[in-house]
Design a protein around this motif. Structure first.
Motif, PDB file in Angstrom:
ATOM      1  N   GLU A 118      30.617   8.949  77.313  1.00  0.00           N
ATOM      2  CA  GLU A 118      31.243  10.279  77.259  1.00  0.00           C
ATOM      3  C   GLU A 118      30.154  11.268  77.645  1.00  0.00           C
ATOM      4  OE1 GLU A 118      34.334  11.229  76.385  1.00  0.00           O
ATOM      5  OE2 GLU A 118      35.048   9.205  75.945  1.00  0.00           O
ATOM      6  N   TYR A 119      30.437  12.128  78.623  1.00  0.00           N
ATOM      7  CA  TYR A 119      29.411  13.088  79.017  1.00  0.00           C
ATOM      8  C   TYR A 119      29.060  13.988  77.827  1.00  0.00           C
ATOM      9  CZ  TYR A 119      26.602  16.502  81.247  1.00  0.00           C
ATOM     10  OH  TYR A 119      25.537  17.318  81.550  1.00  0.00           O
ATOM     11  N   CYS A 120      27.765  14.029  77.482  1.00  0.00           N
ATOM     12  CA  CYS A 120      27.363  14.755  76.274  1.00  0.00           C
ATOM     13  C   CYS A 120      26.235  15.754  76.509  1.00  0.00           C
ATOM     14  CB  CYS A 120      26.975  13.759  75.183  1.00  0.00           C
ATOM     15  SG  CYS A 120      25.708  12.583  75.672  1.00  0.00           S
ATOM     16  N   GLY A 121      25.833  15.931  77.772  1.00  0.00           N
ATOM     17  CA  GLY A 121      24.794  16.913  78.050  1.00  0.00           C
ATOM     18  C   GLY A 121      23.752  16.370  79.014  1.00  0.00           C
ATOM     19  N   THR A 122      22.650  17.096  79.140  1.00  0.00           N
ATOM     20  CA  THR A 122      21.630  16.777  80.141  1.00  0.00           C
ATOM     21  C   THR A 122      21.024  15.384  79.968  1.00  0.00           C
ATOM     22  OG1 THR A 122      20.057  17.945  78.764  1.00  0.00           O
ATOM     23  CG2 THR A 122      20.962  19.155  80.641  1.00  0.00           C
ATOM     24  N   GLY A 123      20.959  14.896  78.733  1.00  0.00           N
ATOM     25  CA  GLY A 123      20.342  13.590  78.488  1.00  0.00           C
ATOM     26  C   GLY A 123      21.329  12.441  78.454  1.00  0.00           C
ATOM     27  N   HIS A 124      22.565  12.721  78.833  1.00  0.00           N
ATOM     28  CA  HIS A 124      23.645  11.723  78.743  1.00  0.00           C
ATOM     29  C   HIS A 124      23.288  10.375  79.369  1.00  0.00           C
ATOM     30  CE1 HIS A 124      27.481   9.757  79.229  1.00  0.00           C
ATOM     31  NE2 HIS A 124      27.349   9.811  80.525  1.00  0.00           N
ATOM     32  N   THR A 125      22.771  10.398  80.610  1.00  0.00           N
ATOM     33  CA  THR A 125      22.499   9.136  81.304  1.00  0.00           C
ATOM     34  C   THR A 125      21.327   8.375  80.675  1.00  0.00           C
ATOM     35  OG1 THR A 125      21.150  10.338  82.897  1.00  0.00           O
ATOM     36  CG2 THR A 125      23.433   9.880  83.534  1.00  0.00           C
ATOM     37  N   MET A 126      20.525   9.057  79.860  1.00  0.00           N
ATOM     38  CA  MET A 126      19.379   8.423  79.210  1.00  0.00           C
ATOM     39  C   MET A 126      19.768   7.837  77.848  1.00  0.00           C
ATOM     40  SD  MET A 126      17.007   8.894  81.343  1.00  0.00           S
ATOM     41  CE  MET A 126      15.553   8.474  80.385  1.00  0.00           C
ATOM     42  N   MET A 127      20.990   8.081  77.436  1.00  0.00           N
ATOM     43  CA  MET A 127      21.395   7.703  76.082  1.00  0.00           C
ATOM     44  C   MET A 127      21.867   6.258  76.045  1.00  0.00           C
ATOM     45  SD  MET A 127      23.908   9.807  73.601  1.00  0.00           S
ATOM     46  CE  MET A 127      24.402   9.134  72.013  1.00  0.00           C
ATOM     47  N   HIS A 128      21.053   5.400  75.460  1.00  0.00           N
ATOM     48  CA  HIS A 128      21.449   4.001  75.337  1.00  0.00           C
ATOM     49  C   HIS A 128      20.746   3.317  74.181  1.00  0.00           C
ATOM     50  CE1 HIS A 128      17.673   2.984  77.281  1.00  0.00           C
ATOM     51  NE2 HIS A 128      17.952   3.924  78.173  1.00  0.00           N
ATOM     52  N   SER A 129      21.203   2.124  73.896  1.00  0.00           N
ATOM     53  CA  SER A 129      20.688   1.326  72.808  1.00  0.00           C
ATOM     54  C   SER A 129      20.867  -0.133  73.211  1.00  0.00           C
ATOM     55  CB  SER A 129      21.480   1.687  71.552  1.00  0.00           C
ATOM     56  OG  SER A 129      21.254   0.784  70.503  1.00  0.00           O
ATOM     57  N   MET A 130      20.525  -1.061  72.320  1.00  0.00           N
ATOM     58  CA  MET A 130      20.602  -2.474  72.682  1.00  0.00           C
ATOM     59  C   MET A 130      21.142  -3.305  71.521  1.00  0.00           C
ATOM     60  SD  MET A 130      19.836  -4.548  75.228  1.00  0.00           S
ATOM     61  CE  MET A 130      18.444  -4.054  76.249  1.00  0.00           C
ATOM     62  N   LEU A 131      22.079  -4.181  71.859  1.00  0.00           N
ATOM     63  CA  LEU A 131      22.546  -5.155  70.867  1.00  0.00           C
ATOM     64  C   LEU A 131      21.923  -6.503  71.209  1.00  0.00           C
ATOM     65  CD1 LEU A 131      24.511  -6.207  68.590  1.00  0.00           C
ATOM     66  CD2 LEU A 131      26.141  -6.636  70.430  1.00  0.00           C
ATOM     67  N   LYS A 132      21.192  -7.058  70.245  1.00  0.00           N
ATOM     68  CA  LYS A 132      20.583  -8.377  70.450  1.00  0.00           C
ATOM     69  C   LYS A 132      21.294  -9.383  69.564  1.00  0.00           C
ATOM     70  CE  LYS A 132      15.964  -6.880  71.785  1.00  0.00           C
ATOM     71  NZ  LYS A 132      14.533  -6.889  71.450  1.00  0.00           N
ATOM     72  N   VAL A 133      21.865 -10.397  70.195  1.00  0.00           N
ATOM     73  CA  VAL A 133      22.506 -11.469  69.441  1.00  0.00           C
ATOM     74  C   VAL A 133      21.555 -12.663  69.501  1.00  0.00           C
ATOM     75  CG1 VAL A 133      24.539 -12.934  69.211  1.00  0.00           C
ATOM     76  CG2 VAL A 133      24.781 -10.584  70.050  1.00  0.00           C
ATOM     77  N   VAL A 134      21.037 -13.020  68.336  1.00  0.00           N
ATOM     78  CA  VAL A 134      19.987 -14.045  68.282  1.00  0.00           C
ATOM     79  C   VAL A 134      20.466 -15.309  67.572  1.00  0.00           C
ATOM     80  CG1 VAL A 134      18.116 -12.353  68.382  1.00  0.00           C
ATOM     81  CG2 VAL A 134      19.010 -13.065  66.160  1.00  0.00           C
ATOM     82  N   ASP A 135      19.771 -16.405  67.869  1.00  0.00           N
ATOM     83  CA  ASP A 135      20.117 -17.692  67.268  1.00  0.00           C
ATOM     84  C   ASP A 135      19.468 -17.840  65.890  1.00  0.00           C
ATOM     85  OD1 ASP A 135      21.541 -19.947  67.389  1.00  0.00           O
ATOM     86  OD2 ASP A 135      20.487 -20.806  69.112  1.00  0.00           O
TER      87      ASP A 135
END
Ligand code: CUA
Length: 158
Positions: free
Chosen positions: A141-158
């Motif tokens: 969802e466009y949320c401002g100037t930093g929108h494209t930089m906004m991310h996180s990571m899901l790690k599914v581990v054994d």
């Protein structure tokens, strides 16, 4: 300035129409019944980080529920708290998320998890993580100037 009698009527009519329009808009924007999310109303979103569960974002193991883990996510411009999520393969996970400011997205690439995070509402999704690997979490969802930089990571581990 002299206004013709009929011009005055049109002016009043125009202003009245505008007022009615704004009232309808206001009702539309704030009326909970028309809300697209089936999310629950939370406390004041500006103070949401003071109230459970959002006072403690992260991955939490739970007992006696239909799921094994609760992942509490608080989104704000332009990041996610926690910045990274790690869960074991096969776990049943409940994602509980909201926004502390404007509307954000929470889409986990390569999965069917795609939530809209709105200030004032809690978005929830229960799923079983049955794929090993790292999955990028993006704001869609466009949320401002930093929108494209906004991310996180899901790690599914054994
Ligand atoms: Cu947050 Cu776009």
């Amino acid at each position: 300035m002299h206004l013709h009698k009929y011009e005055k009527y049109w002016l009043v009519f125009g202003v009245a129409t505008l007022v009615v329009f704004l009232i309808i808009l206001g009702i539309g924007a704030f009326h909970q019944g028309s809300h697209p999310n089936n999310g629950k109303k939370t406390l004041d979103y500006e103070k949401v980080n003071e109230f459970p569960p959002f006072d403690n974002p992260g991955v939490h193991k739970v007992e006696g529920k239909d799921w094994d883990y609760e992942v509490v996510v608080l989104a704000s411009a332009f990041n996610y708290n926690p910045p990274e999520i790690e869960v074991p393969l096969g776990a049943k996970v409940k994602f509980i998320a909201t926004s502390a400011d404007v509307m954000h997205g929470f889409e986990i690439a390569g999965t069917n998890i795609n939530m809209m995070l709105e200030p004032g509402y809690i978005s929830e999704y229960v799923t079983e993580v049955n794929k090993l690997g790292e999955f990028l979490i993006v704001c869609n969802e466009y949320c401002g100037t930093g929108h494209t930089m906004m991310h996180s990571m899901l790690k599914v581990v054994d």
